[in-house]
Design a protein around this motif. Structure first.
Motif, PDB file in Angstrom:
ATOM      1  N   GLU A 171     -40.433  -9.569 -10.822  1.00  0.00           N
ATOM      2  CA  GLU A 171     -39.729 -10.845 -10.946  1.00  0.00           C
ATOM      3  C   GLU A 171     -38.306 -10.757 -10.391  1.00  0.00           C
ATOM      4  OE1 GLU A 171     -39.934 -11.959 -15.032  1.00  0.00           O
ATOM      5  OE2 GLU A 171     -41.989 -12.711 -14.895  1.00  0.00           O
ATOM      6  N   ASP A 172     -37.575  -9.718 -10.765  1.00  0.00           N
ATOM      7  CA  ASP A 172     -36.203  -9.571 -10.283  1.00  0.00           C
ATOM      8  C   ASP A 172     -36.171  -9.323  -8.779  1.00  0.00           C
ATOM      9  OD1 ASP A 172     -35.284  -9.925 -12.840  1.00  0.00           O
ATOM     10  OD2 ASP A 172     -35.046  -7.792 -13.266  1.00  0.00           O
ATOM     11  N   VAL A 173     -37.102  -8.522  -8.293  1.00  0.00           N
ATOM     12  CA  VAL A 173     -37.195  -8.242  -6.868  1.00  0.00           C
ATOM     13  C   VAL A 173     -37.434  -9.535  -6.094  1.00  0.00           C
ATOM     14  CG1 VAL A 173     -38.675  -7.190  -5.117  1.00  0.00           C
ATOM     15  CG2 VAL A 173     -37.976  -5.857  -7.108  1.00  0.00           C
ATOM     16  N   ASP A 174     -38.358 -10.337  -6.583  1.00  0.00           N
ATOM     17  CA  ASP A 174     -38.758 -11.547  -5.864  1.00  0.00           C
ATOM     18  C   ASP A 174     -37.620 -12.559  -5.755  1.00  0.00           C
ATOM     19  OD1 ASP A 174     -41.023 -13.062  -4.633  1.00  0.00           O
ATOM     20  OD2 ASP A 174     -40.602 -14.453  -6.274  1.00  0.00           O
ATOM     21  N   GLU A 175     -36.743 -12.580  -6.748  1.00  0.00           N
ATOM     22  CA  GLU A 175     -35.636 -13.533  -6.730  1.00  0.00           C
ATOM     23  C   GLU A 175     -34.703 -13.306  -5.540  1.00  0.00           C
ATOM     24  OE1 GLU A 175     -33.647 -13.395 -10.450  1.00  0.00           O
ATOM     25  OE2 GLU A 175     -35.263 -14.411 -11.554  1.00  0.00           O
ATOM     26  N   SER A 176     -34.661 -12.089  -5.035  1.00  0.00           N
ATOM     27  CA  SER A 176     -33.748 -11.773  -3.935  1.00  0.00           C
ATOM     28  C   SER A 176     -34.382 -11.958  -2.565  1.00  0.00           C
ATOM     29  CB  SER A 176     -33.254 -10.324  -4.069  1.00  0.00           C
ATOM     30  OG  SER A 176     -34.311  -9.414  -3.816  1.00  0.00           O
ATOM     31  N   VAL A 177     -35.663 -12.313  -2.525  1.00  0.00           N
ATOM     32  CA  VAL A 177     -36.386 -12.435  -1.255  1.00  0.00           C
ATOM     33  C   VAL A 177     -36.589 -13.910  -0.924  1.00  0.00           C
ATOM     34  CG1 VAL A 177     -38.534 -11.922  -0.041  1.00  0.00           C
ATOM     35  CG2 VAL A 177     -37.536 -10.219  -1.578  1.00  0.00           C
ATOM     36  N   PRO A 178     -36.263 -14.354   0.284  1.00  0.00           N
ATOM     37  CA  PRO A 178     -36.433 -15.765   0.645  1.00  0.00           C
ATOM     38  C   PRO A 178     -37.894 -16.198   0.590  1.00  0.00           C
ATOM     39  CG  PRO A 178     -35.046 -14.628   2.259  1.00  0.00           C
ATOM     40  CD  PRO A 178     -35.648 -13.572   1.379  1.00  0.00           C
ATOM     41  N   ARG A 179     -38.125 -17.365  -0.005  1.00  0.00           N
ATOM     42  CA  ARG A 179     -39.462 -17.952   0.000  1.00  0.00           C
ATOM     43  C   ARG A 179     -39.475 -19.060   1.040  1.00  0.00           C
ATOM     44  NH1 ARG A 179     -43.124 -19.093  -5.269  1.00  0.00           N
ATOM     45  NH2 ARG A 179     -42.620 -16.866  -5.405  1.00  0.00           N
ATOM     46  N   LEU A 180     -40.234 -18.868   2.095  1.00  0.00           N
ATOM     47  CA  LEU A 180     -40.281 -19.850   3.174  1.00  0.00           C
ATOM     48  C   LEU A 180     -41.037 -21.100   2.776  1.00  0.00           C
ATOM     49  CD1 LEU A 180     -41.023 -17.495   6.210  1.00  0.00           C
ATOM     50  CD2 LEU A 180     -38.821 -18.091   5.182  1.00  0.00           C
ATOM     51  N   SER A 181     -42.076 -20.917   1.949  1.00  0.00           N
ATOM     52  CA  SER A 181     -42.890 -22.046   1.507  1.00  0.00           C
ATOM     53  C   SER A 181     -43.799 -21.574   0.388  1.00  0.00           C
ATOM     54  CB  SER A 181     -43.728 -22.589   2.669  1.00  0.00           C
ATOM     55  OG  SER A 181     -44.624 -23.588   2.224  1.00  0.00           O
ATOM     56  N   ASP A 182     -44.080 -22.476  -0.560  1.00  0.00           N
ATOM     57  CA  ASP A 182     -45.074 -22.149  -1.591  1.00  0.00           C
ATOM     58  C   ASP A 182     -46.471 -22.145  -0.992  1.00  0.00           C
ATOM     59  OD1 ASP A 182     -43.206 -21.863  -3.585  1.00  0.00           O
ATOM     60  OD2 ASP A 182     -43.392 -23.927  -4.292  1.00  0.00           O
ATOM     61  N   ASN A 183     -46.643 -22.900   0.102  1.00  0.00           N
ATOM     62  CA  ASN A 183     -47.906 -22.940   0.819  1.00  0.00           C
ATOM     63  C   ASN A 183     -47.703 -22.287   2.187  1.00  0.00           C
ATOM     64  OD1 ASN A 183     -49.125 -24.491  -1.327  1.00  0.00           O
ATOM     65  ND2 ASN A 183     -47.903 -26.206  -0.587  1.00  0.00           N
ATOM     66  N   SER A 218     -44.635 -23.642   8.490  1.00  0.00           N
ATOM     67  CA  SER A 218     -44.852 -24.012   9.884  1.00  0.00           C
ATOM     68  C   SER A 218     -44.474 -22.846  10.792  1.00  0.00           C
ATOM     69  CB  SER A 218     -44.019 -25.236  10.243  1.00  0.00           C
ATOM     70  OG  SER A 218     -42.631 -24.909  10.231  1.00  0.00           O
ATOM     71  N   TYR A 219     -44.916 -22.917  12.033  1.00  0.00           N
ATOM     72  CA  TYR A 219     -44.580 -21.900  13.021  1.00  0.00           C
ATOM     73  C   TYR A 219     -43.061 -21.801  13.204  1.00  0.00           C
ATOM     74  CZ  TYR A 219     -44.376 -19.677  17.673  1.00  0.00           C
ATOM     75  OH  TYR A 219     -44.098 -18.857  18.734  1.00  0.00           O
ATOM     76  N   GLU A 220     -42.407 -22.964  13.231  1.00  0.00           N
ATOM     77  CA  GLU A 220     -40.963 -22.996  13.431  1.00  0.00           C
ATOM     78  C   GLU A 220     -40.214 -22.342  12.272  1.00  0.00           C
ATOM     79  OE1 GLU A 220     -42.968 -25.639  16.025  1.00  0.00           O
ATOM     80  OE2 GLU A 220     -43.022 -25.562  13.834  1.00  0.00           O
ATOM     81  N   VAL A 221     -40.694 -22.575  11.047  1.00  0.00           N
ATOM     82  CA  VAL A 221     -40.062 -21.967   9.875  1.00  0.00           C
ATOM     83  C   VAL A 221     -40.197 -20.443   9.928  1.00  0.00           C
ATOM     84  CG1 VAL A 221     -40.247 -21.700   7.364  1.00  0.00           C
ATOM     85  CG2 VAL A 221     -40.207 -23.988   8.373  1.00  0.00           C
ATOM     86  N   VAL A 222     -41.367 -19.969  10.342  1.00  0.00           N
ATOM     87  CA  VAL A 222     -41.566 -18.522  10.463  1.00  0.00           C
ATOM     88  C   VAL A 222     -40.613 -17.939  11.506  1.00  0.00           C
ATOM     89  CG1 VAL A 222     -43.191 -16.704  11.117  1.00  0.00           C
ATOM     90  CG2 VAL A 222     -43.967 -18.590   9.684  1.00  0.00           C
ATOM     91  N   LEU A 223     -40.515 -18.581  12.646  1.00  0.00           N
ATOM     92  CA  LEU A 223     -39.626 -18.068  13.694  1.00  0.00           C
ATOM     93  C   LEU A 223     -38.165 -18.093  13.258  1.00  0.00           C
ATOM     94  CD1 LEU A 223     -40.993 -19.375  17.107  1.00  0.00           C
ATOM     95  CD2 LEU A 223     -41.446 -17.214  15.933  1.00  0.00           C
ATOM     96  N   ASP A 224     -37.789 -19.114  12.478  1.00  0.00           N
ATOM     97  CA  ASP A 224     -36.402 -19.209  12.003  1.00  0.00           C
ATOM     98  C   ASP A 224     -36.018 -18.024  11.121  1.00  0.00           C
ATOM     99  OD1 ASP A 224     -35.860 -21.512  13.359  1.00  0.00           O
ATOM    100  OD2 ASP A 224     -36.161 -22.860  11.666  1.00  0.00           O
ATOM    101  N   ALA A 225     -37.016 -17.374  10.511  1.00  0.00           N
ATOM    102  CA  ALA A 225     -36.736 -16.190   9.682  1.00  0.00           C
ATOM    103  C   ALA A 225     -36.468 -14.957  10.537  1.00  0.00           C
ATOM    104  CB  ALA A 225     -37.897 -15.926   8.732  1.00  0.00           C
ATOM    105  N   ASP A 226     -36.662 -15.074  11.849  1.00  0.00           N
ATOM    106  CA  ASP A 226     -36.382 -14.000  12.808  1.00  0.00           C
ATOM    107  C   ASP A 226     -37.131 -12.710  12.476  1.00  0.00           C
ATOM    108  OD1 ASP A 226     -35.203 -12.859  15.050  1.00  0.00           O
ATOM    109  OD2 ASP A 226     -33.450 -12.156  13.931  1.00  0.00           O
TER     110      ASP A 226
END
Length: 351
Positions: free
Chosen positions: A102-114, A117-125
């Protein structure tokens, strides 16, 4: 009801304390000095690492710095390997994260619950992408094909649990044989090799094997018939014979009433379920709560009030086993599901 070995508890506690680090026993190497942390060590990854991954050749030149995990299953494997500081984003969640992360996950960006999009993935570099289900790499209805990611110099990895050779099961294929738990262990070992932490992969596999043996020890299902209901009250999705629930049934000595259907999941009419009349119902408790019947309590309320289903043998005798959605998928939580099934039969035998 969950059994946790002492070894797993110790590993989880250590990883939970290393939100930005990766553990003292096997530091993740800095990509600027490929393999330096494990250089000369037994089992150290030699780069470039070339993998035959579901019919796709994957070449890893150095431990990835920014990985995007497209599924909860692969995310929790990466967390279990202590690689959270390398994760640039996660997606596709069906359940709350395992308590130890739980603590680990709080520090990791969640791009989407589902699925993002391709663009969102690319934005994460990202420089590396993992997925548990091949549908993400479909041209139609997916995020992007593996070839499209490769055009941007991003290597992709698909869980071997979703493959038979070059056929991806959740990408439109159909299994021809029962899923093997060794496919999960292959995924763990290969991801550990990609990041040059092979001993962590071996430790995780050893712990899962130990927990599996403990879960099955003394649990006697004696061939009881079972059905695995994942979701939907109108057109319910039940598990076929060859996927992860089929493996759970096989390992625990139960007989899946839908073992004549090779698909991982099939849309079944309630008349068919009643006709097959399982002695035990494994019910998915999907905390995503997006559709009718996702939650355990909604499933039970439906089963016990519907004129058809209330006469099922499993319903009349309240023989329910509750599993999270992730525990019905081919992931490290498969073993959590096996433990709950084992506990159910051990308690029955004790009555």
């Amino acid at each position: 009801m969950k059994i946790r070995s002492a070894a797993w508890a110790a590993v989880a506690a250590t990883l939970a304390l290393t939100v930005t680090g990766c553990g003292a026993s096997e530091p993740v190497p800095d990509s600027s000095a490929s393999g330096s942390a494990a250089e000369g060590g037994e089992g150290a990854t030699e780069y470039p690492l070339v993998l035959d991954n579901c019919g796709v050749e994957v070449t890893v030149e150095a431990p990835p710095e920014r990985v995007v995990s497209l599924d909860q299953n692969s995310t929790e494997i990466l967390y279990s390997l202590g690689l959270q500081d390398r994760i640039a984003g996660t997606a596709s969640w069906t359940d709350p994260i395992l308590a130890e992360f739980e603590d680990v996950d709080e520090s990791v960006p969640r791009l989407s619950d589902n699925a993002p999009s391709y663009e969102v993935v690319l934005d994460a570099d990202p420089d590396f992408i993992t997925a548990s289900f091949g549908r993400h790499f479909n041209e139609e209805g997916g995020i992007a094909t593996r070839d499209r990611f490769a055009e941007t110099a991003i290597e992709t990895y698909l869980s071997p649990t979703d493959c038979e050779g070059s056929t991806t099961i959740n990408g439109g294929g159909t299994r021809t044989k029962l899923l093997e738990i060794d496919s999960l262990y292959t995924e763990i070992r290969e991801l550990a090799a990609v990041f040059d932490v092979p001993s962590r992969g071996e430790a995780l596999v050893a712990d899962l094997e130990e927990r599996t043996a403990a879960a099955l020890d003394g649990a006697d299902a004696d061939g009881a018939t079972v059905a695995f209901w994942f979701a939907d009250t109108t057109t319910p999705y039940f598990a076929g014979s060859f996927g992860s629930p089929g493996l759970l049934a096989e390992m625990s000595g139960m007989e899946n009433v839908f073992d004549d259907i090779p698909d991982d999941w099939t849309a079944a009419g309630w008349e068919t379920v009643v006709d097959r009349d399982p002695e035990v119902l494994v019910l998915g408790d999907l905390q995503r709560n997006r559709f009718p019947g996702d939650l355990l309590e909604d499933k039970i309320e439906f089963l016990e009030s519907d004129p058809l289903t209330k006469n099922l043998d499993a319903v009349k005798n309240e023989r329910y086993i509750s599993l999270h959605g992730a525990e019905m998928n081919p992931s490290i939580r498969l073993v959590d599901g096996l433990e709950k099934i084992g506990d159910f039969w051990k308690e029955k035998d004790a009555d």
